[in-house]
Design a protein around this motif. Structure first.
Motif, mmCIF file in Angstrom:
data_model
loop_
_atom_site.group_PDB
_atom_site.id
_atom_site.type_symbol
_atom_site.label_atom_id
_atom_site.label_comp_id
_atom_site.label_asym_id
_atom_site.label_seq_id
_atom_site.Cartn_x
_atom_site.Cartn_y
_atom_site.Cartn_z
ATOM 1 N N THR A 60 10.317 49.069 64.281
ATOM 2 C CA THR A 60 10.532 49.719 62.996
ATOM 3 C C THR A 60 11.650 50.734 63.144
ATOM 4 O O THR A 60 11.959 51.178 64.241
ATOM 5 C CB THR A 60 9.253 50.424 62.493
ATOM 6 N N ILE A 62 15.618 52.276 61.498
ATOM 7 C CA ILE A 62 16.855 51.976 60.767
ATOM 8 C C ILE A 62 17.972 51.747 61.774
ATOM 9 O O ILE A 62 18.156 52.526 62.712
ATOM 10 C CB ILE A 62 17.223 53.144 59.833
ATOM 11 N N ARG A 69 20.209 44.858 64.651
ATOM 12 C CA ARG A 69 18.863 44.383 64.304
ATOM 13 C C ARG A 69 18.521 43.117 65.093
ATOM 14 O O ARG A 69 17.448 42.999 65.683
ATOM 15 C CB ARG A 69 18.778 44.127 62.804
ATOM 16 N N ARG A 90 15.194 48.064 59.388
ATOM 17 C CA ARG A 90 15.950 48.040 58.129
ATOM 18 C C ARG A 90 17.391 48.449 58.401
ATOM 19 O O ARG A 90 17.668 49.177 59.352
ATOM 20 C CB ARG A 90 15.332 49.010 57.123
ATOM 21 N N GLU A 93 21.572 52.374 54.648
ATOM 22 C CA GLU A 93 22.273 52.300 53.365
ATOM 23 C C GLU A 93 23.734 52.715 53.572
ATOM 24 O O GLU A 93 24.005 53.675 54.286
ATOM 25 C CB GLU A 93 21.625 53.246 52.352
#
Length: 99
Positions: A60, A62, A69, A90, A93
């Motif tokens: 988990t 960012i 990833r 994730r 952004e």
């Protein structure tokens, strides 16, 4: 009444030696995955949390790009005794320019 006494060479009565339990194995796997991720240049400076349940690695956090990833998931699979990897990382952004 006769009570049997084991001979010095008979170890069948002794308790089993300590064997690592499931929690110990999960801790060992989490440390091994974290070590690999810390050594990988693609993932080293990313915000990744590693947890393990029943030999399933859960990633988990960012990361900056899809390559980081993918690399994190592949590195987790490289650890022996891992049965599955849940890659819940994730993507960060994109930054918006200030006005």
């Amino acid at each position: 009444m006769v009570i049997p006494w084991p001979s010095p060479d008979d170890h069948s009565w002794a308790a089993e030696p300590d064997r690592p339990g499931p929690a110990d194995e999960d801790i060992r796997l989490a440390a091994a995955v974290a070590r690999l991720l810390g050594d990988a240049p693609t993932v080293r400076h990313q915000s990744v949390t590693v947890s393990v349940q029943n030999r399933v690695v859960i990633l988990t956090g960012i990361v900056a790009d899809p390559q980081a990833r993918r690399a994190a998931g592949e590195l987790a699979w490289d650890v022996p005794d891992v049965v599955d990897v849940c890659n819940a990382l994730r993507l960060a952004e994109p930054r918006r320019p200030r006005r």
